[in-house]
Design a protein around this motif. Structure first.
Motif, PDB file in Angstrom:
ATOM      1  N   THR A 263       0.831  -1.197   0.000  1.00 26.88           N
ATOM      2  CA  THR A 263       0.000   0.000   0.000  1.00 26.88           C
ATOM      3  C   THR A 263       0.870   1.252   0.000  1.00 26.88           C
ATOM      4  N   LEU A 264       0.285   2.343  -0.470  1.00 22.34           N
ATOM      5  CA  LEU A 264       0.998   3.609  -0.538  1.00 22.34           C
ATOM      6  C   LEU A 264       1.026   4.279   0.827  1.00 22.34           C
ATOM      7  N   SER A 265       2.143   4.935   1.126  1.00 18.29           N
ATOM      8  CA  SER A 265       2.223   5.765   2.322  1.00 18.29           C
ATOM      9  C   SER A 265       1.281   6.947   2.161  1.00 18.29           C
ATOM     10  N   MET A 266       0.972   7.615   3.268  1.00 21.58           N
ATOM     11  CA  MET A 266       0.091   8.777   3.197  1.00 21.58           C
ATOM     12  C   MET A 266       0.687   9.860   2.303  1.00 21.58           C
ATOM     13  N   LYS A 267       2.023  10.016   2.333  1.00 24.11           N
ATOM     14  CA  LYS A 267       2.653  11.014   1.482  1.00 24.11           C
ATOM     15  C   LYS A 267       2.441  10.679   0.014  1.00 24.11           C
ATOM     16  N   LYS A 268       2.619   9.398  -0.353  1.00 23.66           N
ATOM     17  CA  LYS A 268       2.433   9.013  -1.749  1.00 23.66           C
ATOM     18  C   LYS A 268       0.967   9.053  -2.149  1.00 23.66           C
TER      19      LYS A 268
END
Length: 369
Positions: A263-268
């Motif tokens: 899953t993507l980080s919140m930044k990404k």
């Protein structure tokens, strides 16, 4: 979608599920969904409701015979309808001992990192206090979302924002079909989707009613965003007692989309789905392969041309010559610098330009669509 008793579930309800064709709210539907959501909350789940219906609820009160088309007419309808919608929800949930909160969001709220952080903190506080947040697009001031789709993407962004276990998108169709089952009786329902590709989008049709604005394509796009954030998605029907619980438990009448393992980080997530690109870099096939298949950074040699006016630290879109966007990333060049460096080798760029980093977009600042 089974798990601990403390699940966080986002439920999205569209206009066609809440309003009549001639406009106005269907109170029995408001009562139905309030009862279903209350049962989930009383069982220990934290629930967030993303609702459409403000324009549809309000246009008849303003004297329109059908859903208006002009922007100022729709915004006026939303201003009237949003109050009616929240009044109905507040009364229905209060009967079941639950407090609700109205949260109106726009796309610009998600594109601004400070504002979306504040929204996240507010939602966390509401959920921790047992309140049911009821979220809608702020149609009175937002032009883009009135054209966009029936809050489907909004529900996916919210699901990622609150780190939901699952997103339940309620629709009048019981899932995704290989063809439109209303036209082809041999159409086959797709029970589970592990990856969303171009073939799935080709299967998706248009909007099913003249009350709502979203079709299956917008729901697929929402699912694509949610699963990248690690949220499992259900798209299907909820019309009978217990349907929402069954949907959240993996037993619903519809199609399930598996969350991605990586899953993507919140930044990404912000870079890929919330940010507003300030320009575009058109790249060649070699750059596409490096980005999409090799997990590499974008170098100047792969850039064909530049569109827009941007600065280092801005988010830009990366697209192919045919116009198809393949991703977004944080750029290390100003637009004029990248135009000068396009197509040049790393050594040549270092000789000609004074840039802090040679990569146009570093792989750590890149999101592939």
């Amino acid at each position: 979608m089974n798990g601990s008793n403390r699940r966080r579930i986002v439920v999205k309800i569209g206009s066609s599920s809440l309003t009549a064709l001639a406009g106005g709210l269907r109170r029995e539907q408001i009562e139905y969904f309030a009862e279903e959501l209350a049962k989930l909350a009383n069982a220990g789940d934290q629930v967030v409701l993303v609702t459409s219906g403000a324009v549809a609820a309000g246009f008849a009160r303003l004297g329109f015979e059908k859903r208006p088309k002009l922007t100022h007419e729709k915004q006026a309808s939303a201003a009237v309808g949003q109050a009616l919608l929240m009044q109905a929800y507040n009364e229905a949930f209060a009967k079941r001992g639950l407090v609700v909160a109205q949260v109106l969001l726009t796309r610009s709220d998600f594109s601004n990192r400070r504002r979306i952080h504040n929204a996240s903190a507010t939602l966390e506080e509401l959920l921790n206090r047992g309140v049911v947040p009821i979220i809608n697009e702020n149609d009175t001031v937002s032009v883009d979302e009135l054209k966009f789709g029936d809050n489907d993407t909004l529900s996916a962004l919210v699901a990622n924002l609150v780190k939901a276990r699952c997103l339940v998108i309620c629709t009048d169709m019981n899932g995704l079909y290989t063809e439109d089952p209303r036209k082809n009786p041999d159409a086959r329902r797709i029970e589970r989707v592990k990856a969303i590709d171009d073939d799935l989008f080709r299967m998706a049709g248009g909007s099913g009613s003249n009350v709502g604005t979203g079709g299956m394509r917008s729901k697929l796009e929402a699912a694509r965003i949610a699963i990248r954030g690690g949220v499992q998605v259900f798209i299907g029907r909820a019309a009978a007692e217990g349907d929402l619980r069954r949907a959240a438990n993996g037993e619903g009448d519809g199609t399930y989309f598996d969350a991605e393992l990586q899953t993507l980080s919140m930044k990404k997530q912000w870079v890929g789905f919330h940010s507003v690109p300030q320009g575009r870099a058109i790249v060649d096939e070699g750059a596409r392969k490096a980005l999409a298949e090799g997990g590499r950074s974008l170098l100047p040699a792969g850039v064909r041309r530049v569109e827009g006016d941007f600065h280092p630290g801005d988010v830009i879109e990366v697209a192919l010559e045919d116009g198809r966007a393949i991703g977004r990333g944080v750029v290390n060049y100003a637009s004029w610098q990248l135009q000068a460096a396009a197509g040049l080798s790393t050594e040549e760029v270092q000789r000609r330009l004074d840039v802090a980093r040679i990569e146009v977009i570093h792989r750590d600042e890149w999101v592939l669509f």
